[in-house]
Design a protein around this motif. Structure first.
Motif, PDB file in Angstrom:
ATOM      1  N   GLY A 189     -26.193 -14.737  35.590  1.00  0.00           N
ATOM      2  CA  GLY A 189     -26.061 -16.154  35.267  1.00  0.00           C
ATOM      3  C   GLY A 189     -25.723 -16.336  33.798  1.00  0.00           C
ATOM      4  N   PRO A 190     -25.996 -17.522  33.243  1.00  0.00           N
ATOM      5  CA  PRO A 190     -25.698 -17.782  31.835  1.00  0.00           C
ATOM      6  C   PRO A 190     -26.682 -17.071  30.905  1.00  0.00           C
ATOM      7  CG  PRO A 190     -25.836 -19.829  33.115  1.00  0.00           C
ATOM      8  CD  PRO A 190     -26.410 -18.739  33.962  1.00  0.00           C
ATOM      9  N   ALA A 191     -26.180 -16.568  29.793  1.00  0.00           N
ATOM     10  CA  ALA A 191     -27.007 -15.931  28.767  1.00  0.00           C
ATOM     11  C   ALA A 191     -26.779 -16.632  27.436  1.00  0.00           C
ATOM     12  CB  ALA A 191     -26.671 -14.448  28.642  1.00  0.00           C
ATOM     13  N   ASN A 192     -27.855 -16.746  26.660  1.00  0.00           N
ATOM     14  CA  ASN A 192     -27.800 -17.336  25.323  1.00  0.00           C
ATOM     15  C   ASN A 192     -28.595 -16.420  24.398  1.00  0.00           C
ATOM     16  OD1 ASN A 192     -28.058 -18.878  22.967  1.00  0.00           O
ATOM     17  ND2 ASN A 192     -28.108 -20.801  24.096  1.00  0.00           N
ATOM     18  N   ILE A 193     -27.902 -15.732  23.494  1.00  0.00           N
ATOM     19  CA  ILE A 193     -28.533 -14.741  22.612  1.00  0.00           C
ATOM     20  C   ILE A 193     -28.259 -15.136  21.167  1.00  0.00           C
ATOM     21  CG2 ILE A 193     -28.679 -12.298  22.000  1.00  0.00           C
ATOM     22  CD1 ILE A 193     -27.457 -11.666  24.750  1.00  0.00           C
ATOM     23  N   THR A 194     -29.313 -15.181  20.363  1.00  0.00           N
ATOM     24  CA  THR A 194     -29.184 -15.625  18.967  1.00  0.00           C
ATOM     25  C   THR A 194     -29.819 -14.616  18.023  1.00  0.00           C
ATOM     26  OG1 THR A 194     -29.255 -17.956  19.647  1.00  0.00           O
ATOM     27  CG2 THR A 194     -29.682 -17.475  17.333  1.00  0.00           C
ATOM     28  N   PHE A 195     -29.121 -14.350  16.908  1.00  0.00           N
ATOM     29  CA  PHE A 195     -29.612 -13.457  15.865  1.00  0.00           C
ATOM     30  C   PHE A 195     -29.738 -14.256  14.569  1.00  0.00           C
ATOM     31  CE2 PHE A 195     -27.324 -11.128  19.029  1.00  0.00           C
ATOM     32  CZ  PHE A 195     -28.094 -10.000  19.257  1.00  0.00           C
ATOM     33  N   VAL A 196     -30.922 -14.248  13.993  1.00  0.00           N
ATOM     34  CA  VAL A 196     -31.190 -14.992  12.768  1.00  0.00           C
ATOM     35  C   VAL A 196     -31.122 -14.045  11.573  1.00  0.00           C
ATOM     36  CG1 VAL A 196     -32.838 -16.440  11.530  1.00  0.00           C
ATOM     37  CG2 VAL A 196     -32.662 -16.605  14.026  1.00  0.00           C
ATOM     38  N   ASP A 197     -30.277 -14.387  10.609  1.00  0.00           N
ATOM     39  CA  ASP A 197     -30.096 -13.595   9.385  1.00  0.00           C
ATOM     40  C   ASP A 197     -29.838 -12.117   9.667  1.00  0.00           C
ATOM     41  OD1 ASP A 197     -30.475 -15.832   7.763  1.00  0.00           O
ATOM     42  OD2 ASP A 197     -32.639 -15.540   7.647  1.00  0.00           O
ATOM     43  N   PRO A 198     -28.888 -11.805  10.537  1.00  0.00           N
ATOM     44  CA  PRO A 198     -28.590 -10.382  10.749  1.00  0.00           C
ATOM     45  C   PRO A 198     -27.769  -9.809   9.593  1.00  0.00           C
ATOM     46  CG  PRO A 198     -27.085 -11.707  12.034  1.00  0.00           C
ATOM     47  CD  PRO A 198     -28.035 -12.667  11.369  1.00  0.00           C
ATOM     48  N   GLU A 199     -28.028  -8.558   9.267  1.00  0.00           N
ATOM     49  CA  GLU A 199     -27.238  -7.836   8.265  1.00  0.00           C
ATOM     50  C   GLU A 199     -26.691  -6.581   8.910  1.00  0.00           C
ATOM     51  OE1 GLU A 199     -28.348  -7.159   3.960  1.00  0.00           O
ATOM     52  OE2 GLU A 199     -28.473  -5.087   4.688  1.00  0.00           O
TER      53      GLU A 199
ATOM     54  N   GLU B  92     -23.760 -10.006   5.763  1.00  0.00           N
ATOM     55  CA  GLU B  92     -24.846 -10.784   6.357  1.00  0.00           C
ATOM     56  C   GLU B  92     -24.271 -12.047   6.987  1.00  0.00           C
ATOM     57  OE1 GLU B  92     -27.721 -11.724   3.398  1.00  0.00           O
ATOM     58  OE2 GLU B  92     -28.449  -9.675   3.177  1.00  0.00           O
ATOM     59  N   PHE B  93     -24.924 -12.504   8.033  1.00  0.00           N
ATOM     60  CA  PHE B  93     -24.605 -13.779   8.652  1.00  0.00           C
ATOM     61  C   PHE B  93     -25.878 -14.617   8.683  1.00  0.00           C
ATOM     62  CE2 PHE B  93     -21.765 -10.624  10.439  1.00  0.00           C
ATOM     63  CZ  PHE B  93     -20.517 -11.219  10.321  1.00  0.00           C
ATOM     64  N   SER B  94     -25.742 -15.914   8.547  1.00  0.00           N
ATOM     65  CA  SER B  94     -26.937 -16.758   8.614  1.00  0.00           C
ATOM     66  C   SER B  94     -27.457 -16.835  10.046  1.00  0.00           C
ATOM     67  CB  SER B  94     -26.635 -18.160   8.071  1.00  0.00           C
ATOM     68  OG  SER B  94     -25.573 -18.766   8.790  1.00  0.00           O
ATOM     69  N   ARG B  95     -26.533 -16.843  11.008  1.00  0.00           N
ATOM     70  CA  ARG B  95     -26.936 -16.891  12.417  1.00  0.00           C
ATOM     71  C   ARG B  95     -25.734 -16.545  13.282  1.00  0.00           C
ATOM     72  NH1 ARG B  95     -30.987 -20.027  15.515  1.00  0.00           N
ATOM     73  NH2 ARG B  95     -31.883 -20.483  13.485  1.00  0.00           N
ATOM     74  N   LEU B  96     -25.935 -15.662  14.234  1.00  0.00           N
ATOM     75  CA  LEU B  96     -24.906 -15.360  15.227  1.00  0.00           C
ATOM     76  C   LEU B  96     -25.427 -15.774  16.591  1.00  0.00           C
ATOM     77  CD1 LEU B  96     -23.502 -11.822  14.274  1.00  0.00           C
ATOM     78  CD2 LEU B  96     -22.438 -14.054  13.890  1.00  0.00           C
ATOM     79  N   ASN B  97     -24.599 -16.489  17.322  1.00  0.00           N
ATOM     80  CA  ASN B  97     -24.991 -16.966  18.647  1.00  0.00           C
ATOM     81  C   ASN B  97     -23.958 -16.489  19.675  1.00  0.00           C
ATOM     82  OD1 ASN B  97     -24.823 -19.915  20.535  1.00  0.00           O
ATOM     83  ND2 ASN B  97     -26.568 -18.558  20.585  1.00  0.00           N
ATOM     84  N   ILE B  98     -24.446 -15.837  20.729  1.00  0.00           N
ATOM     85  CA  ILE B  98     -23.583 -15.331  21.791  1.00  0.00           C
ATOM     86  C   ILE B  98     -23.866 -16.107  23.071  1.00  0.00           C
ATOM     87  CG2 ILE B  98     -22.928 -13.336  23.186  1.00  0.00           C
ATOM     88  CD1 ILE B  98     -23.855 -11.543  20.909  1.00  0.00           C
ATOM     89  N   LEU B  99     -22.854 -16.756  23.592  1.00  0.00           N
ATOM     90  CA  LEU B  99     -22.932 -17.414  24.893  1.00  0.00           C
ATOM     91  C   LEU B  99     -22.061 -16.617  25.862  1.00  0.00           C
ATOM     92  CD1 LEU B  99     -22.571 -21.194  23.897  1.00  0.00           C
ATOM     93  CD2 LEU B  99     -24.673 -19.872  24.216  1.00  0.00           C
ATOM     94  N   SER B 100     -22.595 -16.309  27.034  1.00  0.00           N
ATOM     95  CA  SER B 100     -21.833 -15.505  27.983  1.00  0.00           C
ATOM     96  C   SER B 100     -22.429 -15.635  29.377  1.00  0.00           C
ATOM     97  CB  SER B 100     -21.846 -14.024  27.565  1.00  0.00           C
ATOM     98  OG  SER B 100     -23.122 -13.451  27.812  1.00  0.00           O
TER      99      SER B 100
END
Length: 241
Positions: free
Chosen positions: A135-145, A110-118
């Protein structure tokens, strides 16, 4: 559906290495092998993510990838470039089960939060709506397992046995996801804002289309770390009898 992940940190060279000093091996005959391997994984994973030069593992805080492509037939094509993945260090390894006799490996993390900037390039339809832009992307996953499974085989090099993963499979769940894509529809702010609102309100359905790219990235990370040990450290050193 096809996903393509390009890793600059994959090193094709094959060499034999010693087990790093910060890793304490678990005996394969230990009746509590799952507990031992899981506890050892929790202890060593932070150091592994910081990079292990002797195993050619780079620092993964953050992890940088050149390219990820997601091809969902004629309906949707997505390409992410110059990715930076933040948050791998904030993890909770739930289980690391390696069974040499049954030739299986099973990992839950598990992660508390994963953030992808690309940077992104997208064209097609997502759910029912047309979408296009780059263009720019900002993708966030909250509590992913993430749940990773793979078969194991043994290979022999110079009379020494090594482990190798084959047929990897991965799945994941998360409590919430956020997708923000700037410069959609050639910079049309009104259409772009509407689409980002749609992505936010329907994140769980959007995840079903974009999620495979995420699972492939995490799967590749697990394989890179595992194979750095499996390919370069003998089975007897890694899991002594």
């Amino acid at each position: 559906m096809k996903v393509f992940v390009v890793f600059l940190l994959l090193n094709g060279s094959v060499f034999t290495a010693k087990l790093p000093s910060f890793v304490t091996p678990c005996k394969r005959s230990d009746e509590n092998l799952i507990e031992c391997a899981t506890n050892e994984g929790r202890k060593t994973l932070p150091q592994i993510l910081n990079g292990v030069p002797e195993l050619k593992l780079p620092n993964m805080n953050p992890l940088k990838l050149p390219e990820v492509k997601l091809d969902v037939g004629k309906n949707l094509k997505i390409k992410l470039n110059d990715l930076e993945i933040f948050g791998l260090e904030n993890n909770d390894l739930k289980i690391f089960d390696i069974n040499v006799n049954e030739r299986k490996i099973n990992v839950k993390i598990e992660f508390s939060r994963l953030n992808i900037l690309s940077k992104y390039d997208i064209n097609g339809r997502i759910l029912v709506l047309p979408i296009i832009g780059n263009g720019p992307a900002n993708i966030t996953f909250v509590d992913p397992e993430f749940h990773f499974k793979s078969d194991l085989i043994t290979t022999t090099k110079k009379s020494k046995q090594y482990l190798k993963m084959i047929n990897p499979k991965i799945s994941y769940t998360s409590k919430r996801e956020y997708y923000v894509l700037d410069n959609l529809f050639n910079g049309d702010k009104r259409l772009g804002d509407q689409m980002n609102k749609f992505l936010d309100e329907n994140w769980d359905e959007v995840s079903k289309e974009i999620g495979p790219a995420v699972t492939e990235v995490i799967s590749a990370i697990v394989q890179i770390i595992s194979n750095a040990f499996f390919n370069r450290i003998t089975m007897d050193d890694l899991l002594p009898k």
